[in-house]
Enzyme design. Structure first.
Site, short mmCIF file in Angstrom:
data_model
loop_
_atom_site.label_atom_id
_atom_site.label_comp_id
_atom_site.label_asym_id
_atom_site.label_seq_id
_atom_site.Cartn_x
_atom_site.Cartn_y
_atom_site.Cartn_z
N ARG A 101 0.82 -1.14 0.03
CA ARG A 101 -0.06 -0.12 0.03
C ARG A 101 0.99 1.36 0.12
O ARG A 101 1.64 1.42 1.09
CB ARG A 101 -1.11 -0.17 1.15
CG ARG A 101 -1.40 1.22 1.53
CD ARG A 101 -2.60 1.26 2.53
NE ARG A 101 -3.96 0.58 2.03
CZ ARG A 101 -5.22 0.96 2.64
NH1 ARG A 101 -5.36 1.54 3.52
NH2 ARG A 101 -6.12 0.12 1.91
N HIS A 128 -7.23 0.60 -6.41
CA HIS A 128 -7.60 -0.43 -5.13
C HIS A 128 -8.25 -1.42 -5.58
O HIS A 128 -9.30 -1.52 -5.40
CB HIS A 128 -8.41 0.40 -4.25
CG HIS A 128 -8.29 0.00 -2.82
ND1 HIS A 128 -7.48 -1.15 -2.61
CD2 HIS A 128 -9.01 0.34 -1.64
CE1 HIS A 128 -7.79 -1.32 -1.04
NE2 HIS A 128 -8.72 -0.39 -0.87
N GLN A 131 -10.19 -3.98 -3.29
CA GLN A 131 -11.47 -3.52 -2.68
C GLN A 131 -12.42 -3.66 -3.83
O GLN A 131 -13.59 -4.21 -3.61
CB GLN A 131 -11.08 -2.01 -2.46
CG GLN A 131 -12.41 -1.18 -2.07
CD GLN A 131 -12.82 -1.60 -0.79
OE1 GLN A 131 -12.25 -1.48 0.15
NE2 GLN A 131 -14.26 -2.14 -0.74
N ASP A 223 -17.19 7.14 -1.54
CA ASP A 223 -15.91 7.00 -0.63
C ASP A 223 -15.57 8.43 -0.18
O ASP A 223 -16.22 9.40 -0.60
CB ASP A 223 -14.91 6.79 -1.77
CG ASP A 223 -13.46 6.39 -1.33
OD1 ASP A 223 -13.35 6.16 0.08
OD2 ASP A 223 -12.57 6.36 -1.79
N CYS A 263 -16.39 1.66 0.50
CA CYS A 263 -15.12 0.87 0.97
C CYS A 263 -14.56 1.06 2.42
O CYS A 263 -14.01 0.14 3.05
CB CYS A 263 -13.95 1.31 0.04
SG CYS A 263 -13.72 3.20 0.17
N ARG A 291 -13.59 -8.56 1.82
CA ARG A 291 -12.07 -8.15 1.53
C ARG A 291 -11.11 -9.48 1.83
O ARG A 291 -10.45 -9.84 1.05
CB ARG A 291 -11.61 -7.19 2.48
CG ARG A 291 -12.32 -5.84 2.18
CD ARG A 291 -11.73 -4.95 0.70
NE ARG A 291 -10.27 -5.27 0.55
CZ ARG A 291 -9.48 -4.17 1.11
NH1 ARG A 291 -10.29 -2.93 1.67
NH2 ARG A 291 -8.08 -4.03 1.02
#
Ligand code: CP
Ligand code: NVA
Length: 305
Positions: A101, A128, A131, A223, A263, A291
């Site tokens: 990340r 991402h 996700q 988001d 998310c 996830r």
């Protein structure tokens, strides 16, 4: 199959659907694949904070019989204490996979170029993908299908929006991004999604009116307005994005059985109201749990011998 997972479209449509099938099987019994990655170690490089990504990769690799190694900025200090090339050349001799990340997408691309072991993108400024895998797995669970559905993302054309477009295009799900002018998704990502969507029939569109954007939508997604690294713009963005808040009125403009996804982390009262995120049509915690299952299946696909 590709060695790495930097973008959803690194996998073919068939590979994405196969990954979902494996994830669903893993979800039935967390002990079922307990020797699948026995003795394998995943290094997890984090240059930004995390709850879900950290926990689900950590727990996920252990449930598959492997080990995880958490490397914070204090350990590596990527690009300052040591460059990406040398980090890749060290780690490939010590571990069997790397989840990273970070900020620039070029960092994961370079890691992938220089390391011979699988690289998994755990979020960059650009995308991402893990996700989006969990998001579309959730949509499939709730709606019983994917092909022909419409998902509308309302908010900033950011990393999460990019991966939703990428995944929707590969899976035949129409994706509309409802965003203010000047906050559209990246043009390269849009063009790639439109190109990939030709094979599945998905429509990828950008719409500046949030109410028009959600018309006919089966899922509404949002988001945060300021992503990690954009904290200085928080106040300015709050003004620009306020009319893009996902509230009960906006949900009413979507299909009657539309679900809500996010998310997480959510900034309640900004991009989403309590009334929406806590509603029965909100699947955000099932999405967060997925996830784990989706990423276990991704690790299995990339790291199994
Ligand atoms: N959605 C997500 O990636 O959460 P974290 O930032 O907590 O990992
Ligand atoms: N767009 C957000 C997603 C967090 C999971 C960010 O990058 O901060």
């Amino acid at each position: 199959m590709t060695k790495d997972f930097l973008m959803v479209s690194d996998f073919t449509t068939e590979e994405i659907l196969e990954t979902f099938a494996i994830a669903s099987d893993m979800k039935k019994d967390r002990r079922k694949y307990s020797k699948a990655l026995e003795g394998e170690t995943l290094a997890m490089i984090f240059e930004k904070p995390s709850l879900r990504t950290r926990t689900t990769f950590d727990v996920g690799i252990q449930q598959l019989g492997g080990f995880s190694l958490y490397l914070s900025p204090a350990e590596i200090n990527l690009g300052k204490r040591e460059g990406v090339h040398d980090v890749a050349k060290n780690l490939e001799r010590m571990v069997q996979g790397i989840m990273i990340r970070t900020f620039g997408h070029d960092i994961v691309e370079n890691m992938s170029k220089w390391a011979s072991i699988p690289i998994i993108n755990g979020l960059t400024d650009f995308s991402h993908p893990c996700q989006a895998m969990a998001d579309f797995l959730t949509l499939q669970e709730v709606k019983g299908k994917l092909q022909g559905l419409k998902l509308t993302y309302v908010g900033d054309g950011n990393n999460v929006a990019h991966s939703l477009m990428d995944a929707g295009a590969m899976l035949g799900v129409d994706v509309t991004i409802g965003c203010p002018k000047g906050y559209e998704p990246n043009v390269m990502m849009y063009n790639l999604a439109v190109e990939n969507a030709k094979k599945t029939g998905a429509k990828i569109t950008i719409e500046h009116d949030p109410y028009k954007a959600v018309e006919g939508a089966d899922a509404i997604y949002t988001d945060v307005w300021a992503s990690m690294g954009q904290e200085a713009e928080t106040a300015k963005r709050k003004q620009i994005f306020m009319s893009y808040q996902v509230n009960e009125n906006l949900m009413k403009a979507a299909n009657a059985d539309a679900i809500f996804l996010h998310c997480l982390p959510a900034h309640r009262g900004d991009e989403v109201t309590d009334g929406v995120i806590d509603a029965p049509y909100s699947y955000v915690f099932q999405e967060a749990e997925n996830r784990l299952h989706a990423q276990k299946a991704v690790m299995y696909q990339l790291m199994k011998k």
